[in-house]
Design a protein around this motif. Structure first.
Motif, PDB file in Angstrom:
ATOM      1  N   ALA A 123      59.834  -6.997  64.384  1.00 29.73           N
ATOM      2  CA  ALA A 123      58.835  -7.932  64.909  1.00 29.73           C
ATOM      3  C   ALA A 123      59.076  -9.277  64.242  1.00 29.73           C
ATOM      4  N   ALA A 346      50.427 -13.852  60.212  1.00 33.71           N
ATOM      5  CA  ALA A 346      50.657 -12.628  60.973  1.00 33.71           C
ATOM      6  C   ALA A 346      50.091 -11.409  60.259  1.00 33.71           C
ATOM      7  N   ILE A 354      49.500  -7.374  66.790  1.00 34.19           N
ATOM      8  CA  ILE A 354      50.954  -7.196  66.708  1.00 34.19           C
ATOM      9  C   ILE A 354      51.300  -5.710  66.806  1.00 34.19           C
TER      10      ILE A 354
END
Length: 372
Positions: A123, A346, A354
């Motif tokens: 990711a 994040a 995510i």
């Protein structure tokens, strides 16, 4: 440092993966330099490891190894590029760079350097210049963000044998400058750093490769003003090249120019040449434009109490910046601030969407997910 070649991915995900099924890598994919940041557990302490490459590539095959194999080759369909730090390269300074194959291949080259390749799921979170991400305060450029996400997630192979590169299963996009400020304010433990006050007006100055981003942050961390100008390290490099080539009546290659930019001298045909005068003139001429723009914003906010500076330009010419702004707060390792900020954004605020997006994609039910 090929960190992920030396670790067991399953064990890594269990230790520092925040519940993700693959590594999370933050990438500040700038016009002049591409920085990476990721979590690692060292001696029982959660820390951030960083790496970087120069944002340099050229369409076609331009280097081979001593065994006659292609070097630094990345491809998608008919697009084939050579990515190498030491080569003459295409100019990345265009508005559509986030949608170009070169941007995609630089991201994969940065991932490869830290050991993410060979079809490994990953990711990633990247960024856009502040007013590119948000042309009008409060209005996100979703069309460009979606286009960049699609570009970066296009499959890539490496070398001449079509070996899979990294398999990017998620891509999020954050605003530059704001991410760097987050790195300044927030420690690796996810808590605000000791001594930070949120009752002051701050100005952010992010001197990057093509652009310099500026923002005014009000008490409570509300954004009051954003501004981007097209001056950065690439302009400094161009100006220095012109001055040295004019002085010596010869062309410089990338290796010699990099040496001059970083050290104010270069060894040319075995002779050490000093370019301090040219360096000072080149850097100050570009900083003058940046300081003028920053001054126009500063004078609108007499309540300003703190100026925070980072970016590749800050790393290159910190002393000149401090001469102009003696009170400036320079972020430690300033050229990695945005990448570290993306990673913190994040991990702290977006990890659930995510994770959901990765699981949907790997199960074949992917839907668009926005983070940032």
């Amino acid at each position: 440092m090929s960190y992920f070649k030396e670790v067991n991915i399953g064990e890594y995900n269990a230790q520092v993966g925040f519940g993700l099924p693959c590594p999370l890598i933050a990438i500040d994919d700038g016009f002049d330099q591409t920085n990476t940041a990721h979590w690692a557990m060292e001696n029982g302490v959660l820390t951030i490891l960083e790496d970087k490459i120069k944002s340099r590539g050229k369409r076609g095959r331009h280097a081979i190894s001593m065994s006659m194999e292609g070097v630094g080759l990345y491809s998608s369909g008919d697009d084939v590029y050579t990515i190498r730090d030491t080569m003459d390269h295409e100019d990345t300074r265009s508005d559509d760079f986030p949608k170009k194959p070169l941007n995609r291949f630089l991201v994969h080259a940065a991932l490869s350097k830290i050991g993410i390749t060979g079809g490994q799921d990953v990711a990633v979170v990247t960024g856009l210049p502040l007013t590119t991400y948000m042309p009008v305060l409060g209005e996100v450029n979703q069309r460009l963000i979606d286009a960049k996400r699609e570009n970066i997630m296009t499959p890539v192979t490496v070398g001449v044998g079509n070996t899979p590169s990294a398999n990017i299963v998620f891509h999020g996009v954050f605003p530059e400058a704001i991410a760097g400020l987050a790195d300044y304010l927030i420690g690796n433990d996810g808590k605000f750093r000791e001594g930070m006050s949120f009752d002051v007006v701050r100005m952010v100055l992010d001197i990057g490769g093509r652009t310099t981003d500026m923002a005014i942050i009000l008490p409570g961390n509300d954004i009051a003003k954003i501004h981007t100008i097209n001056f950065g390290v690439s302009n400094m490099r161009d100006t220095l090249r012109r001055m040295i080539e004019s002085k010596l009546d010869m062309a410089l290659d990338s290796i010699s120019l990099d040496e001059a930019l970083m050290t104010k001298q270069a060894t040319l045909f075995g002779k050490l040449e000093d370019f301090t005068k040219e360096w000072n003139t080149a850097i100050s001429s570009v900083l003058k434009e940046i300081f003028n723009a920053a001054g126009d914003i500063r004078k609108l906010y007499p309540s300003l109490r703190e100026m925070v500076c980072f970016g590749g330009g800050a790393a290159l010419c910190e002393s000149m910046i401090r001469e102009q702004y003696p009170e400036v707060k320079m972020v430690e390792n300033p050229d990695g601030a945005n990448a570290r900020g993306y990673l913190k954004f994040a991990s702290l605020d977006n990890i659930d969407p995510i994770r959901d997006a990765i699981l949907k994609r790997t199960s074949g039910t992917q839907e668009p997910v926005t983070v940032g």
